[in-house]
Design a protein around this motif. Structure first.
Motif, PDB file in Angstrom:
ATOM      1  N   ARG A 109       3.303  39.156   8.010  1.00  0.00           N
ATOM      2  CA  ARG A 109       3.648  38.960   9.427  1.00  0.00           C
ATOM      3  C   ARG A 109       2.751  39.812  10.302  1.00  0.00           C
ATOM      4  NH1 ARG A 109       8.853  38.516  11.955  1.00  0.00           N
ATOM      5  NH2 ARG A 109       9.178  36.789  10.534  1.00  0.00           N
ATOM      6  N   GLN A 111      -0.283  40.805   9.702  1.00  0.00           N
ATOM      7  CA  GLN A 111      -1.627  40.236   9.739  1.00  0.00           C
ATOM      8  C   GLN A 111      -1.712  39.077  10.721  1.00  0.00           C
ATOM      9  OE1 GLN A 111      -2.086  39.695   5.433  1.00  0.00           O
ATOM     10  NE2 GLN A 111      -3.770  41.166   5.491  1.00  0.00           N
ATOM     11  N   VAL A 112      -0.682  38.255  10.777  1.00  0.00           N
ATOM     12  CA  VAL A 112      -0.667  37.149  11.737  1.00  0.00           C
ATOM     13  C   VAL A 112      -0.673  37.703  13.158  1.00  0.00           C
ATOM     14  CG1 VAL A 112       0.747  35.256  12.657  1.00  0.00           C
ATOM     15  CG2 VAL A 112       0.422  35.505  10.186  1.00  0.00           C
ATOM     16  N   LEU A 113       0.162  38.696  13.419  1.00  0.00           N
ATOM     17  CA  LEU A 113       0.220  39.287  14.763  1.00  0.00           C
ATOM     18  C   LEU A 113      -1.074  39.997  15.124  1.00  0.00           C
ATOM     19  CD1 LEU A 113       3.882  40.666  14.684  1.00  0.00           C
ATOM     20  CD2 LEU A 113       3.030  38.709  15.998  1.00  0.00           C
ATOM     21  N   ARG A 115      -4.082  39.297  14.049  1.00  0.00           N
ATOM     22  CA  ARG A 115      -5.138  38.308  14.233  1.00  0.00           C
ATOM     23  C   ARG A 115      -4.951  37.480  15.502  1.00  0.00           C
ATOM     24  NH1 ARG A 115      -4.431  35.057   9.830  1.00  0.00           N
ATOM     25  NH2 ARG A 115      -3.149  33.737  11.139  1.00  0.00           N
ATOM     26  N   ASP A 116      -3.695  37.116  15.797  1.00  0.00           N
ATOM     27  CA  ASP A 116      -3.452  36.128  16.847  1.00  0.00           C
ATOM     28  C   ASP A 116      -2.981  36.690  18.181  1.00  0.00           C
ATOM     29  OD1 ASP A 116      -4.130  34.315  14.892  1.00  0.00           O
ATOM     30  OD2 ASP A 116      -2.067  33.754  14.433  1.00  0.00           O
ATOM     31  N   THR A 117      -2.670  37.980  18.257  1.00  0.00           N
ATOM     32  CA  THR A 117      -2.173  38.551  19.510  1.00  0.00           C
ATOM     33  C   THR A 117      -2.902  39.850  19.826  1.00  0.00           C
ATOM     34  OG1 THR A 117      -0.456  39.977  18.566  1.00  0.00           O
ATOM     35  CG2 THR A 117       0.145  37.667  18.961  1.00  0.00           C
ATOM     36  N   ARG A 152      -7.891  44.166  12.180  1.00  0.00           N
ATOM     37  CA  ARG A 152      -7.833  43.337  13.395  1.00  0.00           C
ATOM     38  C   ARG A 152      -9.244  43.075  13.926  1.00  0.00           C
ATOM     39  NH1 ARG A 152      -4.016  45.030  18.315  1.00  0.00           N
ATOM     40  NH2 ARG A 152      -2.742  43.260  17.689  1.00  0.00           N
ATOM     41  N   ASN A 155     -11.102  40.577  11.556  1.00  0.00           N
ATOM     42  CA  ASN A 155     -10.524  39.237  11.479  1.00  0.00           C
ATOM     43  C   ASN A 155     -10.469  38.523  12.808  1.00  0.00           C
ATOM     44  OD1 ASN A 155      -9.606  38.627   8.568  1.00  0.00           O
ATOM     45  ND2 ASN A 155      -9.173  40.784   8.915  1.00  0.00           N
ATOM     46  N   ARG A 156     -10.416  39.250  13.894  1.00  0.00           N
ATOM     47  CA  ARG A 156     -10.493  38.601  15.210  1.00  0.00           C
ATOM     48  C   ARG A 156     -11.919  38.147  15.457  1.00  0.00           C
ATOM     49  NH1 ARG A 156      -6.844  40.638  19.943  1.00  0.00           N
ATOM     50  NH2 ARG A 156      -6.499  38.434  20.116  1.00  0.00           N
ATOM     51  N   SER A 159     -12.585  34.960  13.409  1.00  0.00           N
ATOM     52  CA  SER A 159     -11.899  33.745  13.852  1.00  0.00           C
ATOM     53  C   SER A 159     -12.461  33.213  15.166  1.00  0.00           C
ATOM     54  CB  SER A 159     -10.394  33.988  13.978  1.00  0.00           C
ATOM     55  OG  SER A 159     -10.140  34.925  15.012  1.00  0.00           O
ATOM     56  N   ASN A 160     -13.240  34.010  15.885  1.00  0.00           N
ATOM     57  CA  ASN A 160     -13.826  33.553  17.171  1.00  0.00           C
ATOM     58  C   ASN A 160     -15.133  32.872  16.994  1.00  0.00           C
ATOM     59  OD1 ASN A 160     -11.686  34.493  18.650  1.00  0.00           O
ATOM     60  ND2 ASN A 160     -12.609  36.493  18.988  1.00  0.00           N
TER      61      ASN A 160
END
Length: 160
Positions: A109, A111-113, A115-117, A152, A155-156, A159-160
């Motif tokens: 959870r 890792q999702v936060l 990466r995505d927030t 973060r 991985n950010r 993903s960009n």
């Protein structure tokens, strides 16, 4: 007295089916391959595995309650098992202890936060059920081998 009784055939087919199931679960090596742990491993007692419905139920419960304290008693009560039986069955079925299972869900959870927030690390720690940011960072680094901020950043950017 005939030697090929229907009862013997049923028992033999049941044993064959069970052996295939254990092999599919990874409890037995595939045919022809040596079993490296054969001398150390004892056979599983009957009933020492979680049925699929219980495994799914506990996974859903953990995912829905990560922000709470999830004790062994709480988890075992969700699937109507004693603490000892649940802990043993969890380890035999999922390959991890209940504590490791909860930690794995919390890290996933997080890792999702991450990466995505843009949520601050302290808030992510609380959302995922860690005591504080230091506890979160320590456990995250042990599991992922990177600090949350480094993970973060990598991985950010990827993903960009």
């Amino acid at each position: 007295m005939p030697t090929d009784r229907p009862r013997d055939n049923v028992a033999a087919s049941t044993v064959d089916r069970l052996l295939r199931t254990f092999a599919d679960l990874g409890a037995c090596p595939p045919e022809g391959e040596p079993d490296p742990g054969a001398d150390r491993r004892r056979p599983l007692p009957l009933g020492a595995q979680l049925p699929l419905w219980r495994a799914k139920k506990i996974e859903r419960f953990i995912a829905a309650n990560l922000d709470r304290t999830l004790s062994l008693e709480t988890l075992a009560s969700q699937v109507q098992l004693s603490c000892n039986h649940f802990a043993r069955a969890c380890k035999n079925t999922l390959g991890v202890t209940p504590r490791q299972l909860v930690l794995r869900h919390r890290i996933d959870r997080a890792q999702v936060l991450l990466r995505d927030t843009a949520t601050p690390l302290g808030e992510i720690a609380l959302i995922c059920g860690f005591a504080d940011q230091a506890h979160f960072s320590r456990k995250f680094r042990q599991e992922v081998e990177a600090t949350p901020s480094d993970w973060r950043r990598r991985n950010r950017a990827a993903s960009n």
